[in-house]
Design a protein around this motif. Structure first.
Motif, PDB file in Angstrom:
ATOM      1  N   ASN A   1       0.872  -1.172   0.000  1.00  0.00           N
ATOM      2  CA  ASN A   1       0.000   0.000   0.000  1.00  0.00           C
ATOM      3  C   ASN A   1       0.915   1.230   0.000  1.00  0.00           C
ATOM      4  O   ASN A   1       1.727   1.409   0.918  1.00  0.00           O
ATOM      5  CB  ASN A   1      -0.885  -0.029   1.258  1.00  0.00           C
ATOM      6  CG  ASN A   1      -1.879   1.121   1.287  1.00  0.00           C
ATOM      7  OD1 ASN A   1      -1.574   2.236   0.874  1.00  0.00           O
ATOM      8  ND2 ASN A   1      -3.065   0.853   1.800  1.00  0.00           N
ATOM      9  N   HIS A   2       0.779   2.062  -1.025  1.00  0.00           N
ATOM     10  CA  HIS A   2       1.614   3.251  -1.168  1.00  0.00           C
ATOM     11  C   HIS A   2       1.590   4.118   0.107  1.00  0.00           C
ATOM     12  O   HIS A   2       2.612   4.697   0.509  1.00  0.00           O
ATOM     13  CB  HIS A   2       1.080   4.048  -2.370  1.00  0.00           C
ATOM     14  CG  HIS A   2       1.814   5.297  -2.670  1.00  0.00           C
ATOM     15  ND1 HIS A   2       2.949   5.316  -3.453  1.00  0.00           N
ATOM     16  CD2 HIS A   2       1.593   6.578  -2.311  1.00  0.00           C
ATOM     17  CE1 HIS A   2       3.376   6.566  -3.555  1.00  0.00           C
ATOM     18  NE2 HIS A   2       2.579   7.348  -2.872  1.00  0.00           N
ATOM     19  N   LEU A   3       0.425   4.171   0.743  1.00  0.00           N
ATOM     20  CA  LEU A   3       0.293   4.992   1.956  1.00  0.00           C
ATOM     21  C   LEU A   3       1.086   4.387   3.105  1.00  0.00           C
ATOM     22  O   LEU A   3       1.631   5.109   3.943  1.00  0.00           O
ATOM     23  CB  LEU A   3      -1.184   5.129   2.357  1.00  0.00           C
ATOM     24  CG  LEU A   3      -2.103   5.679   1.265  1.00  0.00           C
ATOM     25  CD1 LEU A   3      -3.542   5.678   1.732  1.00  0.00           C
ATOM     26  CD2 LEU A   3      -1.670   7.081   0.877  1.00  0.00           C
TER      27      LEU A   3
ATOM     28  N   GLY B   1       3.820   2.791   2.592  1.00  0.00           N
ATOM     29  CA  GLY B   1       5.179   3.200   2.210  1.00  0.00           C
ATOM     30  C   GLY B   1       5.511   4.549   2.826  1.00  0.00           C
ATOM     31  O   GLY B   1       6.530   4.719   3.510  1.00  0.00           O
ATOM     32  N   HIS B   2       4.627   5.537   2.630  1.00  0.00           N
ATOM     33  CA  HIS B   2       4.850   6.868   3.219  1.00  0.00           C
ATOM     34  C   HIS B   2       4.861   6.780   4.749  1.00  0.00           C
ATOM     35  O   HIS B   2       5.690   7.397   5.413  1.00  0.00           O
ATOM     36  CB  HIS B   2       3.749   7.837   2.799  1.00  0.00           C
ATOM     37  CG  HIS B   2       3.918   8.419   1.425  1.00  0.00           C
ATOM     38  ND1 HIS B   2       5.036   9.133   1.061  1.00  0.00           N
ATOM     39  CD2 HIS B   2       3.115   8.425   0.336  1.00  0.00           C
ATOM     40  CE1 HIS B   2       4.909   9.544  -0.200  1.00  0.00           C
ATOM     41  NE2 HIS B   2       3.758   9.122  -0.671  1.00  0.00           N
ATOM     42  N   ALA B   3       3.916   6.001   5.302  1.00  0.00           N
ATOM     43  CA  ALA B   3       3.756   5.942   6.764  1.00  0.00           C
ATOM     44  C   ALA B   3       5.001   5.392   7.459  1.00  0.00           C
ATOM     45  O   ALA B   3       5.352   5.823   8.548  1.00  0.00           O
ATOM     46  CB  ALA B   3       2.540   5.087   7.122  1.00  0.00           C
TER      47      ALA B   3
ATOM     48  N   ILE C   1       0.646  13.796   4.307  1.00  0.00           N
ATOM     49  CA  ILE C   1       0.193  14.859   3.404  1.00  0.00           C
ATOM     50  C   ILE C   1       0.831  14.673   2.024  1.00  0.00           C
ATOM     51  O   ILE C   1       2.025  14.855   1.856  1.00  0.00           O
ATOM     52  CB  ILE C   1       0.485  16.274   3.986  1.00  0.00           C
ATOM     53  CG1 ILE C   1       1.825  16.343   4.724  1.00  0.00           C
ATOM     54  CG2 ILE C   1      -0.640  16.726   4.883  1.00  0.00           C
ATOM     55  CD1 ILE C   1       2.169  17.709   5.315  1.00  0.00           C
ATOM     56  N   SER C   2      -0.014  14.276   1.065  1.00  0.00           N
ATOM     57  CA  SER C   2       0.523  14.016  -0.274  1.00  0.00           C
ATOM     58  C   SER C   2      -0.422  14.606  -1.311  1.00  0.00           C
ATOM     59  O   SER C   2      -1.336  15.366  -0.983  1.00  0.00           O
ATOM     60  CB  SER C   2       0.709  12.516  -0.468  1.00  0.00           C
ATOM     61  OG  SER C   2      -0.542  11.895  -0.603  1.00  0.00           O
ATOM     62  N   GLY C   3      -0.193  14.227  -2.581  1.00  0.00           N
ATOM     63  CA  GLY C   3      -1.024  14.763  -3.657  1.00  0.00           C
ATOM     64  C   GLY C   3      -2.428  14.185  -3.652  1.00  0.00           C
ATOM     65  O   GLY C   3      -3.374  14.809  -4.125  1.00  0.00           O
TER      66      GLY C   3
ATOM     67  N   GLY D   1       8.730  12.790  -1.282  1.00  0.00           N
ATOM     68  CA  GLY D   1       8.017  12.552  -2.535  1.00  0.00           C
ATOM     69  C   GLY D   1       8.040  11.071  -2.859  1.00  0.00           C
ATOM     70  O   GLY D   1       8.699  10.272  -2.166  1.00  0.00           O
ATOM     71  N   ASP D   2       7.330  10.687  -3.914  1.00  0.00           N
ATOM     72  CA  ASP D   2       7.232   9.263  -4.228  1.00  0.00           C
ATOM     73  C   ASP D   2       8.594   8.672  -4.575  1.00  0.00           C
ATOM     74  O   ASP D   2       9.369   9.263  -5.323  1.00  0.00           O
ATOM     75  CB  ASP D   2       6.237   9.064  -5.370  1.00  0.00           C
ATOM     76  CG  ASP D   2       4.828   9.301  -4.883  1.00  0.00           C
ATOM     77  OD1 ASP D   2       4.636   9.395  -3.655  1.00  0.00           O
ATOM     78  OD2 ASP D   2       3.926   9.401  -5.720  1.00  0.00           O
ATOM     79  N   ASN D   3       8.873   7.520  -4.029  1.00  0.00           N
ATOM     80  CA  ASN D   3      10.158   6.842  -4.227  1.00  0.00           C
ATOM     81  C   ASN D   3       9.949   5.355  -3.965  1.00  0.00           C
ATOM     82  O   ASN D   3       8.939   4.959  -3.380  1.00  0.00           O
ATOM     83  CB  ASN D   3      11.208   7.432  -3.270  1.00  0.00           C
ATOM     84  CG  ASN D   3      10.864   7.152  -1.821  1.00  0.00           C
ATOM     85  OD1 ASN D   3      11.202   6.106  -1.292  1.00  0.00           O
ATOM     86  ND2 ASN D   3      10.145   8.066  -1.162  1.00  0.00           N
TER      87      ASN D   3
HETATM   88 ZN    ZN Z   1       2.955   9.409  -2.525  1.00  0.00          ZN
END
Ligand code: ZN
Ligand code: KG4
Length: 359
Positions: A118-120, A122-124, A142-144, A312-314
C-alpha cells in the motif's frame, strides 16, 4: 528474526517511475543500496497536471531501465535479493499495473516472495528508513492524493483520526499554483514564490477550523484563492502575496488541526510522550515543517520528518514497507491485483460526498 533482509522495491502509482534496493541493517534502520527515481515533470508540464495515459506510457518505457539501474547501482544480483515489493495501490490503475506486473514477473521467475505494498504504508513507514522509531506514533500524511492523521500502531495496523473531506493538501497546493500560473509541479513552486510575498496580505478562510475534530477541508480556501486571483489581474507582486497568504492559511489550519490530533492521540493511546511524524510529498515544505515543529515544541512532542528524497514518491519506502511486512510474514499471493482505493484503516468512515455531518 531474520537479519539483513534485502528487497527490491518498485513504485509506479503516479508520475514517478522508481526502483530501489534496500537492506535492513543491524540498527533496525535501512542501508540504501540504491534509490532511482525518474520524474515525469517534462511530460506533464504542458498540461499543468498528471495525464494518466501519458504517465502509464512513460512508466512502460522506463521501468526496465530503472529496475536494471537500481540493481547496478546497488552492485547486486537478483539472486542476492530476498524479495520483491511493488506498489499495488492506491493510485491510477493504468500506472500501478506497470510496476505491479513487472514486480510479480520478477518474483515469479526468480522464485522470490512478492509483496504488494500500500503506497500509503510506504509513506507511513518511510521515516523508519533513517530513524529507529517505536510504535505507536502520530502520523500526518500529506501528499497529492491524501491528507490524514493516523495512529500508526504497528506495521499493517492503523487507526485513522481524521482526513480531508474534500481536496488533498498537495492537490490544494497544485491547484493554487495553477490558478496563479506559477508552473508545474505546483507545491514546490507555491513554496518558492511564497518567499517573495506578504503572507498577511490576504485574509483567507480556514474551513471547519473549529469543528469536526481533526478532519480537514480545503475546498473553500481554494475557491477564495480563485476569487482573489481573478481580481489581481496577473500582478506579479500580488500573485506572490496570494501564494504566501495561501501557504500561511494552510499553516494556521495544520497548526490547529494537528494540536487537536495530538490531543486525540494522547487520549486514545494514554501515552504522555508523542512522536509526530510528517510524511508524504507536502512534508518537503520547509515552512510547514517549521510551523509543525513550533507546535510540537509548544506541546512537548518530538517531530520526525523523512529526508527530502523520501518525502516525494520513491521506491525506497516501498522496499522498506516490503521488508517490514516480510518480517511479519505478510507475504502476498502472486495474483494480487491493483487497487485504486485502499485505505490504511478500512474501518474509517468515508468522509466525502453529500450528506456528510460534521460536528
Ligand atoms: Zn505518494
Ligand atoms: O507523495 P507525493 O510525491 O505523491 C503522492 O503520493 O501524491 O506527493 C506529491 C504532492 C504534490 O501535490 C506536490 O505538489 C506536493 O506533494 N509537494 C509539495 C512540495 N513538494 C511536493 N507541496 C508543498 N510544498 C512542497 N515543497
Amino acid at each position: 528474526m531474520r537479519e539483513q533482509i534485502t528487497f527490491l522495491g518498485i513504485e509506479t502509482s503516479c508520475d514517478e517511475t522508481a526502483a530501489a534496493v534496500i537492506r535492513e541493517n543491524k540498527n533496525g534502520t535501512a542501508d540504501i543500496l540504491s534509490n532511482v527515481v525518474s520524474s515525469q515533470i517534462a511530460e506533464h508540464e504542458k498540461f499543468g497536471g498528471v495525464v494518466p495515459e501519458l504517465a502509464a506510457r512513460a512508466h512502460l518505457e522506463n521501468i526496465e531501465f530503472i529496475i536494471d539501474k537500481s540493481l547496478k547501482d546497488a552492485k547486486i544480483n537478483l539472486n542476492e535479493i530476498d524479495g520483491i515489493a511493488a506498489t499495488a495501490g492506491p493510485g491510477l490503475i493504468v500506472c500501478l499495473t506497470v510496476g505491479l506486473n513487472i514486480g510479480k514477473s520478477i518474483a515469479a521467475f526468480s522464485k522470490k516472495p512478492f509483496i504488494g505494498v500500500n503506497h500509503l504504508e510506504g509513506h507511513a513507514l518511510s521515516p523508519g528508513l533513517e530513524n529507529k522509531i517505536e510504535f505507536p506514533y502520530l502520523l500526518l500524511l500529506i501528499s497529492g492524493g491524501h491528507t490524514q492523521y493516523l495512529i500508526v500502531k504497528d506495521v499493517n495496523q492503523y487507526e485513522q483520526l481524521g482526513t480531508t473531506i474534500d481536496d488533498a493538501l498537495g492537490e490544494a497546493f497544485d491547484k493554487t499554483a495553477k490558478m496563479l500560473n506559477l508552473g508545474f509541479p505546483g507545491g514546490p513552486n507555491v513554496e518558492k514564490f511564497s518567499k517573495l510575498g506578504d503572507k498577511n496580505y490576504f485574509k483567507l478562510p480556514e474551513p471547519i477550523i473549529n469543528k469536526a475534530g481533526c478532519n480537514l477541508s480545503f475546498a473553500g480556501l481554494k475557491t477564495a484563492v480563485l476569487r482573489e486571483s481573478k481580481k489581481i489581474n496577473g500582478d506579479e507582486k500580488m500573485k506572490y502575496n496570494l501564494a504566501a497568504s495561501f501557504q500561511n492559511t494552510i499553516n494556521k489550519i495544520l497548526f490547529k488541526k494537528t494540536k487537536v490530533a495530538i490531543e486525540i492521540f494522547k487520549e486514545k493511546t494514554k501515552k504522555k510522550e508523542v512522536r509526530l511524524i510528517v510524511a508524504g510529498g507536502v512534508a518537503a515544505n520547509k515552512s510547514i515543517r517549521e510551523n509543525l515543529s513550533n507546535l510540537a515544541k509548544e506541546m512537548n512532542c518530538k517531530t520526525i520528518y523523512p529526508d527530502l528524497k523520501f518525502c516525494g514518491d520513491n521506491a525506497a519506502m516501498i522496499a522498506w514497507a516490503g521488508i517490514k511486512r516480510f518480517n511479519k510474514d505478510l507475504i502476498d499471493k502472486i495474483d494480487i491485483s491493483a487497487k485504486s482505493r485502499w485505505p490504511l484503516d478500512s474501518t474509517a468512515p468515508y468522509m466525502k460526498g453529500p450528506g456528510l455531518k460534521l460536528d
